[in-house]
Write a protein that holds these residues in place. Structure first.
Motif, PDB file in Angstrom:
ATOM      1  N   THR A  44       0.847  -1.191   0.000  1.00 37.94           N
ATOM      2  CA  THR A  44       0.000   0.000   0.000  1.00 37.94           C
ATOM      3  C   THR A  44       0.889   1.249   0.000  1.00 37.94           C
ATOM      4  OG1 THR A  44      -0.110   0.181   2.417  1.00 37.94           O
ATOM      5  CG2 THR A  44      -1.717  -1.273   1.331  1.00 37.94           C
ATOM      6  N   ARG A  45       0.256   2.366  -0.300  1.00 38.38           N
ATOM      7  CA  ARG A  45       0.997   3.626  -0.315  1.00 38.38           C
ATOM      8  C   ARG A  45       1.539   3.946   1.076  1.00 38.38           C
ATOM      9  NH1 ARG A  45      -0.126   9.303  -0.057  1.00 38.38           N
ATOM     10  NH2 ARG A  45       1.207  10.482  -1.501  1.00 38.38           N
ATOM     11  N   TRP A  46       0.740   3.694   2.120  1.00 39.67           N
ATOM     12  CA  TRP A  46       1.198   3.952   3.488  1.00 39.67           C
ATOM     13  C   TRP A  46       2.386   3.054   3.833  1.00 39.67           C
ATOM     14  CZ3 TRP A  46       2.149   6.673   7.447  1.00 39.67           C
ATOM     15  CH2 TRP A  46       2.431   6.081   8.681  1.00 39.67           C
ATOM     16  N   GLN A  47       2.339   1.805   3.448  1.00 45.10           N
ATOM     17  CA  GLN A  47       3.456   0.915   3.715  1.00 45.10           C
ATOM     18  C   GLN A  47       4.728   1.384   3.024  1.00 45.10           C
ATOM     19  OE1 GLN A  47       2.221  -3.040   2.580  1.00 45.10           O
ATOM     20  NE2 GLN A  47       1.265  -3.464   4.566  1.00 45.10           N
ATOM     21  N   ARG A  48       4.570   1.875   1.801  1.00 43.58           N
ATOM     22  CA  ARG A  48       5.758   2.361   1.078  1.00 43.58           C
ATOM     23  C   ARG A  48       6.343   3.598   1.749  1.00 43.58           C
ATOM     24  NH1 ARG A  48       2.697   0.614  -3.381  1.00 43.58           N
ATOM     25  NH2 ARG A  48       1.701   2.646  -3.610  1.00 43.58           N
ATOM     26  N   ILE A  49       5.470   4.533   2.149  1.00 43.25           N
ATOM     27  CA  ILE A  49       5.961   5.774   2.760  1.00 43.25           C
ATOM     28  C   ILE A  49       6.601   5.481   4.118  1.00 43.25           C
ATOM     29  CG2 ILE A  49       5.266   7.992   3.730  1.00 43.25           C
ATOM     30  CD1 ILE A  49       3.082   8.115   1.568  1.00 43.25           C
ATOM     31  N   SER A  50       5.886   4.761   4.974  1.00 43.85           N
ATOM     32  CA  SER A  50       6.430   4.454   6.295  1.00 43.85           C
ATOM     33  C   SER A  50       7.655   3.558   6.183  1.00 43.85           C
ATOM     34  CB  SER A  50       5.363   3.780   7.168  1.00 43.85           C
ATOM     35  OG  SER A  50       4.922   2.568   6.573  1.00 43.85           O
ATOM     36  N   ARG A  98       6.978  -7.351   8.778  1.00 44.17           N
ATOM     37  CA  ARG A  98       6.593  -7.248   7.370  1.00 44.17           C
ATOM     38  C   ARG A  98       7.044  -8.464   6.563  1.00 44.17           C
ATOM     39  NH1 ARG A  98       6.464  -1.096   5.084  1.00 44.17           N
ATOM     40  NH2 ARG A  98       5.752  -0.052   6.996  1.00 44.17           N
TER      41      ARG A  98
END
Length: 612
Positions: free
Chosen positions: A73-79, A130
């Motif tokens: 997800t976008r949040w996973q990529r950013i974090s 993860r």
């Protein structure tokens, strides 16, 4: 590690493994994979590198793969990107300040060092989460909480308390905890064999495995299932992951068995059981064997020799079980037109035979270490990437295969490395708090000082822990707390480790969490409980062979007493044959009970003196 059409599981198709299904060959990941490969191979040829340099750099190369590459997800990529930047910076800081940190003996003396230590622990926990899901990080968090608050635990399982500067420092700035001996194995041995497997799988070695298996077993009764057994044993030896093995060979073998009219639940069970056994199959045995080298101080060649006969018995029991199922179902051989021609078998077999020959020659003839021998074999495997199955040279295919090998190697090194780093924190806490000694004392007390009750308690602990964490991590944690109890009760060190390692595999086919079964059931589109029932019957050797190792220690003495070891193995094989037919074959109930009783008596009975 499980996926099923009837039961979802977060740990079966891990994020990292999900990414594996559609490997990205975009140039940043190819370059990162190549960097990881060059770094780990370079350590082998460079010579001694300080632990607080090589091991933090190893972690720095792990973080982008599990925190960014596998992000969904976008949040996973950013974090993930943010934590990667901070984590890599902390790893580089440790490596850059190695000289001064080694003089502190694990005691943090500045707020910056404390921040770096906490950050590294958080990064290791999140990387493991993860990579494989919550269970192992939760176990680690409980261990860390015990280290911080254990002084408030009443009774003998409490500890006097540890200064936070010493506790965090011992785990993050000293050669323990994150940078302990387990991580050293990940850096210097596991990574090399992961690269070796990635190079072989990028070429035609997988096709060679399948062709050889088809030629060897295709014409036999139950030939389709026996092809699966041989190919999965060969593939599993280099993959070290039951789940990855099911996903790769199962995509071919399960549909093939279904086309031959095999019940789909049986086809899935055969693949799950055969793939699980790959982790105990010499010469590679996945990551666990190399961790065992470090934990026991036993040379790799001795571990391989000790593990060979039990592994053979496991697959022989599966083979016998297939014959027993043939009394229930029409298990036809592979059709003549579907068997590979001998020329193709020979040509494709070269793609794994040559690297394996180089590996074994360097170990046994040249006397090199396994990791050095594997490094040389990797170069042989890379050279073979120039050729296709028709032995034609193609530069374009070579580049594509090499890129695939780099990305696969980088990703798999990261997945296994994340597991080992997280498990290393648990081992570090056990050492700092003395909890391992206390658990050992508890096992001794519960068992009444008798070996067999202690073995059963250990087996139960392995099964429970293995349900939620990967095999290697379950083995490391279980052997750290139960191994000393078993050795104190008279079990030889290597026997204790092999016993625990085998039982750490139980969860791959044993409900309620049976990773290999879930994946195979999903691929066959059948109920996982039916697959699990048949897998447990086919894989009965996984339950009784570790007990046979204890009852008949000659089974592990192939290197010192080959004749006695082989004779012992033959007798145990007779017991496994009786047990398998008793559990599986279509026979009268009285005969069934008699065969099961006879099999167990032969496998576990005190008859050593008869063949001595």
């Amino acid at each position: 590690m499980s996926i099923s059409s009837t039961k979802p599981s977060s740990s079966a198709s891990t994020p990292a493994e999900g990414a594996a299904g559609a490997i990205s060959l975009r140039w940043p990941w190819v370059l990162l994979g190549a960097t990881s490969v060059i770094f780990h191979l370079g350590l082998i040829f460079h010579g001694l590198t300080p632990a607080l340099v090589s091991r933090p750099l190893h972690m720095a190369l792990i973080l982008p793969w599990v925190l960014v590459f596998a992000a969904r997800t976008r949040w996973q990529r950013i974090s993930g990107a943010l934590l990667t930047v901070l984590g890599v910076a902390a790893c580089l800081w440790i490596a850059f300040h190695e000289g001064s940190l080694s003089d502190q003996y694990g005691f943090i003396d500045t707020p910056l060092q404390m921040a770096m230590g906490v950050l590294l622990i958080v990064a290791a926990l999140e990387a493991a989460r993860r990579a494989i899901g919550w269970p192992l990080p939760l176990v680690t968090l409980v261990a860390l909480a015990y280290g911080v608050f254990g002084q408030y635990v009443p009774g003998e399982f409490g500890h006097p308390g540890l200064p936070m500067a010493s506790f965090v420092g011992s785990l993050t700035i000293a050669e323990g905890g994150l940078w302990g001996e387990l991580t050293a194995v990940s850096v210097g041995v596991v990574a090399i064999f992961v690269i070796f497997g990635a190079v072989l799988n990028a070429g035609e070695a997988g096709k060679g495995f399948m062709n050889l298996a088809g030629a060897m077993a295709g014409r036999l009764t139950g030939g389709g299932a026996k092809v699966s057994v041989i190919s999965s044993a060969l593939m599993g030896s280099i993959s070290g992951s039951a789940s990855a093995n099911v996903a790769s060979t199962g995509a071919i073998t399960i549909p093939s068995m279904a086309r031959l009219g095999y019940p789909r639940s049986l086809a899935a069970a055969v693949e799950a059981v055969a793939s699980s056994g790959g982790q105990i199959m010499p010469p590679l045995m996945g990551a666990g064997a190399f961790v065992m080298v470090e934990l026991t101080g036993t040379p790799y060649t001795e571990i391989m020799a000790a593990a060979l006969l039990p592994a053979f018995l496991y697959f022989a029991a599966v083979w016998v079980g297939i014959n027993a199922f043939a009394t229930r179902h029409d298990l036809r051989p592979v059709a003549v037109e579907d068997r590979p021609p001998m020329r193709e078998v020979v040509m494709t077999a070269l793609f794994f035979a040559v690297p394996f020959a180089v590996l074994l020659e360097r170990i046994f003839h040249a006397g090199n270490t396994p990791q050095y021998a594997a490094s040389v074999a990797i170069f042989a495997g890379v050279a073979l990437l120039l050729l296709n199955a028709r032995l034609e040279v193609s530069g374009r295919e070579f580049l594509s295969r090499l890129m695939e090998a780099m990305v696969t190697a980088g990703r798999q090194i990261a997945t296994i490395g994340a597991i080992i780093l997280c498990a290393s924190l648990v081992i570090g806490v056990l050492a700092l708090t003395g909890l391992g000694v206390k658990v050992t004392s508890g096992i001794l007390a519960l068992s009444g000082g008798a070996l067999w009750p202690a073995l059963l308690l250990t087996a139960l602990a392995c099964l429970i822990l293995g349900m939620e964490v990967p095999t290697t991590a379950a083995y490391v944690i279980c052997v750290s707390v139960a191994g000393p109890a078993l050795t104190e009760l008279g079990l030889p060190l290597l026997s204790a480790h092999l016993f625990v390692f085998w039982f750490a595999l139980l969860s791959t086919i044993t409900p309620p969490v049976c990773g290999a079964v879930f994946i195979a059931a999903g691929m066959a589109d059948v109920n996982w409980l039916k697959v699990a029932a048949r897998a447990m019957a086919l894989g009965v050797g996984l339950y009784v062979i570790p007990l046979a190792m204890v009852a008949h220690p000659e089974l592990l003495a192939l290197g010192e007493q080959p004749l006695q070891a082989v004779v012992t193995g033959i007798v145990i094989l007779g017991g496994l044959t009786a047990l398998s037919f008793g559990l599986i074959a279509r026979i009268h109930a009285v005969v069934r009970l008699a065969l099961v009783a006879l099999g167990l008596a032969v496998i576990l009975g005190p008859w050593q003196g008869v063949i001595g």
